[in-house]
Every structure is written in C-alpha cells, then in structure tokens.
Scaffold this active site. Structure first.
Site, PDB file in Angstrom:
ATOM      1  N   CYS A 421     -50.714 -33.831 -99.996  1.00  0.00           N
ATOM      2  CA  CYS A 421     -49.992 -33.123-101.051  1.00  0.00           C
ATOM      3  C   CYS A 421     -50.896 -32.180-101.839  1.00  0.00           C
ATOM      4  CB  CYS A 421     -49.312 -34.120-101.986  1.00  0.00           C
ATOM      5  SG  CYS A 421     -50.436 -35.287-102.766  1.00  0.00           S
ATOM      6  N   HIS A 465     -49.606 -38.215-106.401  1.00  0.00           N
ATOM      7  CA  HIS A 465     -48.972 -37.035-105.821  1.00  0.00           C
ATOM      8  C   HIS A 465     -49.408 -35.804-106.608  1.00  0.00           C
ATOM      9  CE1 HIS A 465     -46.163 -35.028-103.257  1.00  0.00           C
ATOM     10  NE2 HIS A 465     -45.315 -34.688-104.231  1.00  0.00           N
ATOM     11  N   ASP A 481     -41.811 -28.771-105.649  1.00  0.00           N
ATOM     12  CA  ASP A 481     -42.633 -29.699-104.863  1.00  0.00           C
ATOM     13  C   ASP A 481     -42.724 -29.177-103.438  1.00  0.00           C
ATOM     14  OD1 ASP A 481     -43.993 -31.746-103.699  1.00  0.00           O
ATOM     15  OD2 ASP A 481     -42.807 -33.347-104.624  1.00  0.00           O
TER      16      ASP A 481
END
Length: 664
Positions: A421, A465, A481
């Site tokens: 991520c 994250h 995201d």
C-alpha cells in the site's frame, strides 16, 4: 534419576538451586527486551553458581565479582550511553541480581537476593503488562515467598512443599488487602505510568515513511487496538479507516509529517454529514503521541491524565507518548469533508516535488494534461484516470515488492508494477502533485476483524495501511485509496496479506481450518478482559464503583475514606484472628505458665522447663505447710495432663487456681 539426585543433595545445595530457578523465571519474560549480552551474562552466572552448588565447590573471590561488575557497567554504558534511566536501570538490576548469587554464603545474603528479586520481578511490567507476564510473575512471587519461608526454617531439612504451603497461605491471607488497595487506592491515570527513555515505537506507524517499512509491518500479527462499536450494526469494513500520521513532505524517497507549527495554525474546517458512529477504543501502548480514531471525529476523546488536540489534517495527538494501555470513547462521521474549499497559499506545500525527481512520472502527468479527453475536466477526471491505470495496467499487490531505488514512483508506474500500500499510495500522490493537484499520504489502520467471542473489532499491526487524500475545489480534502484499484479485496472483503504459517499453525489448520482461529479469538478475548478490568482500571472507574455503592458524587476523599475504613476493619479482623489463634494454643500450658508467674512474684525462681511435680516440690521446700493447697493443685494439674480426656477438668482447675491461697 534427576529427582533422586536432587533429593540426595545437601539442603544448602538444594535451596540454592531452587532460588536460582526462581531467578531464572524472573528474568525469562525480559529476554526479548534485554540486550543479548545481558541475557548471556545472567544465564552464564546462574549456571556457574548452580554448578558450584552441586559440586560443593567454593565461591569465586571478590576479584571475579568486581571484574564482572566492571564488564557490566562498561557494556551497559556502551549499549545505552548512560547508566541512568529505565532501560539501563533494569539491565543493571538483572545483572546485579545474578552476580549477588556468587556471594550467597549467609542468610543475610539470601535476604538481599529475595528483596532484589522482588524488585526485579516488578520491572517485568515496564515492558509488558500482559496476562502471560502477570501469570509468570505470580509464579515467581510464590517462588520467592517459598524461598523466604524456607530460609526461616534453619533446623533440619524441611521439604520445599511445606514452605510452599506456608507461602501460599500467606499470599491467600494478603489477597483481600491487595484487592482492596487495587480497587480503592487513589491513583493517577493511567495505572501503569512509567517514564519512557526514548520513542522506540511498537505501533508500526511513524511520522516518516520510507518505502518498504509498512510492508515489513504486515508480517506482525500483534494487536494495535480493540474497538467496540455501540449498537448491533458496526460500519462496513470498507469504511473502517483509523487515521494516524499524515505525511506531506517528500524528499524523493521518504515522506515525513511536518510539525503543526510548520504549516501554520489554520482550522481543519471539518464538515460532517449523516449520523455519527459511536465506539470505544482500547489502544495498546505505542510510545507515540497519536491516538487512533476512525475518520472523522469532531470532538477530541477525553482521557484522564492526557490533553488531546487535533491537527489541521485531522490527526489526534496527545501531549505525551502513549506508553500505557488507554481506553477512550469517540464519535466519528464517516461522511465528511475538510480543508479549504477554494485554493489558497496554504495548499502550495501539497503540490511540492523535489526538483528532477521521478522524471517519467512527471512526463506521464504532462501527457495526461495534454489528453483532450481530460483537459479541463477537473480533479475527479485525473483521479479516475490514475485509478483506471492501476486497475488495468497489470499492477499487483504483494508482500514482497523487492528493493526500490531512489525514483520510487517511476519504478512503480513503469518498471516493477508491484508493491504494497505504501508504494501504491506514494506513486499515486507523486502523480497527483505532478498534475498540480494538492495531495498527501495518510497512514493508519484499515479494516480489522471481529472477535466472535467478546464482540470487539481487533486492529492488528498487519492492518497498517497507507492511503491518499486529494484536494478538490468546492469540496476540500477527499479520501482516495489507490490500493483498492489494485487489490479490491484489501479494502472490501479485507483479504490481508500474510506469510506462510509455521509448522504447528499449519498442522492445526490441517486438522481443523477454524480451530486455530477459534483458539486465538478465545485467548484474545481473555486478554481483552484482562486489559479492560485490570490494566485499564482507572480513577474514573474507581469513582463509578463508589457510585454503585451509593455515593451520589464520589471524590478522591471518599475513596480514601472507604479505603481507611476497610483497613481499620481488616486490622480489627487481624487482631481478632490473633486472639482466637492464641486461644487455640495449649490451655494446659497457659495455666501452668500462670502458676509459674505467680511463684516468681512470690519470690520463688522456677526453671522454665520444670514440670508441675517439680514446681510443687520447690514450693513446699520454700514455703512449708502454707504451700500445701498449691502443692495439691499442681499435682492435680499434672494428673489432668495424662487423663483420658485431658481438657475435661481444666475449667475446674482454672476456677480453683483463682481461689488458691498463695504463700508469701
């Protein structure tokens, strides 16, 4: 064979080995936090001392001990650059406890080891207050108490089990007072307040992000926080974003979070919609000042002993590092907007890029600007185009993206096309800034899993994250995201990347796919209860206890008053116990001692070990015929001692004793 050899050892060797085992139990939980040389030296000294005890060899002279102490001081200073502070102090205490066993000759030395052991036992809670640590220290406490009781049995070779029973009885008698002190002794929250030497974080999040850090963190299954949502329907997993540090400064490889005063003290301008989500957070110690909160709360959580403030980028920060388990309530609005709605000079740092860095990504941005289908379409069109490239460009979400060079965004977009991520979020934000769109990286935790045993949502370190926020005119900051475009399961169904299970975990999973998960859920539920009812038993919960006892507006003074009354009642109970215990002693001996005392007052010295018949003879020789009633009474007392029912006639003898004519 081993049991037989231990039973054949002299008492001194047996007791020494038992004490060394207790010391090893005290040190064992800290092996992971102590320097390697400290553990090695402590183990070596304990083994050395045990060998000397078994072989009945003399202890080393003081020069050996002085040399080992000097080595310890030098090594401690080399490790911590100081001999003061918590970590250096714990290291010294452990080594000194081990070295003290090398001069264990007299009972006085044993007592020093006992009380140094009690102190070393408490230091375990500096690094961990888990249930396992508490159980281990309870065993160590019973071991130290057993050794202490055993040291007060100097005659013969009493079995250790006898000393253990006495120690257990002592601990049982002290348990009510311990419980009362825990429940009612006024405290300053949080309970386990200990100073931290440095920000050696265990949270997994940081105010800096170099590509690769969070990927390594995905291997950690440790718990970061537990969440309990109000009501029966928690938010869907895709909305569970718990904000941590917001990173906006980029030097080409590393992202950092600026200090609040570096951006100016402007308002976050938070605008919320819809109904709030109410929940309770139990945050594990992180040695970092930030608090986790689901996007986005309007009000700061209230935590006794902490002052909490919000930064302009919606991050909640305490006035000191969170070194203890804390619990707080929060209220968040999943539907929110923040920041200015028109472009201002305050947004300029969010489009800054190092000169000459990631040239291919900058060139890609120039191509997108020149695309007639995107030109003039605004920020949403560029964001969607970047996300579409992630969805269709062969990008993959992986735990092992390999080592990136300095041009991380270029490598991600054009070469590797793999990453975790942080790689995806970083490359996306660089592209947005190259498009002159203000953008920043937000780190935190996303998702979590429900523990079906206790109903808490668990955030693990593997849930760490990184996502992006972009600014749009008329809207402000909006969450994007990009990882969801590469791996939708990471955010929706939340398919966490995980390493291959170990041998035992794989064996359990083979026998029953759900057994391992159920066992872990049950154990974590037990740990959660320990956290909620023991570690997080704060001053506010003490006052709530007084409310349940009938106090309308309890205060610290009320706590002290209740505790004082309990201590007074406990003291009276102890005095009553003492009187009762004394009454259980041999009543025949007490009556004989009363007679001996009266004879002393009359001027006749009677040996302490003299039986009634000898006392009667001595009284007759000294006082003549006037001692005849006393003579007969003493002989009757002696006969009563050997009667078929020894206690049956004591009441009459006691009454006759009070009416005896004593000679003068």
């Amino acid at each position: 064979m081993l049991t037989t050899r231990l039973a054949a050892l002299p008492r001194e060797a047996r007791d020494t080995l038992f004490l060394l085992g207790v010391i090893a139990l005290i040190v064992l939980p800290q092996v992971g936090t102590l320097p390697w040389w400290c553990t090695a030296l402590a183990v070596g000294v304990l083994l050395w001392r045990g060998t000397l005890a078994v072989q009945a060899r003399p202890l080393p002279n003081r020069w050996w001990r002085a040399a080992l102490l000097a080595v310890t001081l030098v090594a401690t200073f080399a490790t911590y650059r100081t001999l003061l502070g918590r970590d250096a102090g714990v290291t010294l205490v452990i080594i000194l406890l081990a070295l003290k066993t090398l001069e264990l000759r007299a009972r006085r030395d044993a007592f020093v080891i006992f009380f140094l052991g009690f102190f070393a036992m408490l230091t375990n809670f500096f690094s961990s207050q888990s249930l396992l640590t508490a159980v281990a220290m309870l065993l160590a406490l019973m071991g130290l108490l057993t050794a202490l009781v055993n040291a007060h049995m100097p005659v013969g070779r009493p079995p250790l089990m006898q000393a253990a029973r006495t120690a257990g009885w002592m601990a049982l008698l002290g348990a009510p007072i311990m419980l009362a002190l825990f429940m009612l002794f006024p405290r300053m929250a949080p309970l386990w307040g200990t100073p931290n030497d440095e920000m050696t974080g265990r949270s997994g999040l940081s105010n800096t992000m170099r590509v690769g850090n969070i990927a390594r963190l995905a291997l950690d299954d440790g718990i970061a926080a537990r969440i309990r949502f109000d009501g029966d329907r928690p938010p869907p997993q895709r909305e569970l974003y718990f904000r941590g540090p917001v990173l906006s400064d980029f030097d080409g490889r590393e992202w950092t979070a600026p200090q609040p005063w570096e951006r100016g003290f402007f308002s976050a301008n938070l605008r919320v919609q819809g109904e709030p989500v109410r929940y309770e957070v139990t945050l594990e110690p992180s040695n970092r000042p930030w608090l986790l909160a689901m996007d986005a709360p309007q009000k700061a959580p209230e935590i006794p002993g902490l002052r909490v403030m919000s930064t302009p980028d919606l991050q909640w920060v305490a006035n000191r590092a969170i070194g203890d388990l804390v619990r707080y309530r929060a209220e968040s609005y999943p539907q929110f907007q923040s920041g200015p709605t028109t472009r201002t000079a305050a947004l300029q740092p969010y489009v800054a890029l190092p000169a000459g860095s990631n040239p291919r990504t900058v060139a890609l941005a120039a191509q997108m600007k020149a695309d007639p289908t995107l030109a003039g379409a605004g920020t949403p069109a560029y964001v969607n185009a970047a996300l579409e490239r992630l969805r269709t460009g062969g990008f993959t979400y992986t735990l092992e993206p390999g080592v990136y060079g300095d041009e991380t965004a270029d490598e991600f977009w054009f070469d590797r096309k793999t990453g975790f991520c942080e790689h995806i979020a970083s490359a996306f934000v660089v592209l947005m800034r190259a498009l002159d769109i203000p953008a920043r990286i937000v780190t935190g935790y996303q998702g979590g899993e429900l523990n079906g045993v206790d109903g808490y949502w668990v955030l693990r370190q593997a849930d760490a994250h990184a996502w992006a926020e972009v600014w749009q005119a008329g809207t402000g900051w909006t969450r994007v995201d990009p990882t969801a475009s590469v791996s939708p399961g990471r955010v929706g169904a939340f398919q966490r990347l995980a390493p291959q299970p170990g041998f035992f975990a794989n064996a359990i999973g083979t026998m029953s796919p759900t057994l391992s998960q159920n066992l872990r859920a049950a154990w974590e539920a037990v740990n959660n209860r320990w956290n909620q009812w023991v570690l997080n038993y704060t001053q506010s919960r003490q006052l709530d206890l007084l409310k349940s006892l009938g106090f309308d507006a309890p205060s610290l003074q009320d706590l002290a008053t209740v505790l004082l009354w309990i201590l007074v009642l406990a003291s009276l109970g102890g005095a009553g116990w003492t009187l009762w215990e004394r009454s259980q002693h041999d009543p025949w001996l007490r009556l004989l001692n009363r007679a001996r005392t009266r004879l002393h007052k009359a001027g006749l010295a009677v040996p302490d070990a003299a039986p009634p018949r000898q006392m009667a003879a001595l009284a007759t020789m000294r006082f003549g015929a006037s001692a005849r009633p006393l003579h007969d009474w003493l002989l009757a007392l002696e006969a009563q001692r050997y009667a078929r029912t020894p206690g049956a006639g004591l009441r009459a003898l006691r009454a006759e004793f009070r009416s005896l004519p004593w000679p003068r």
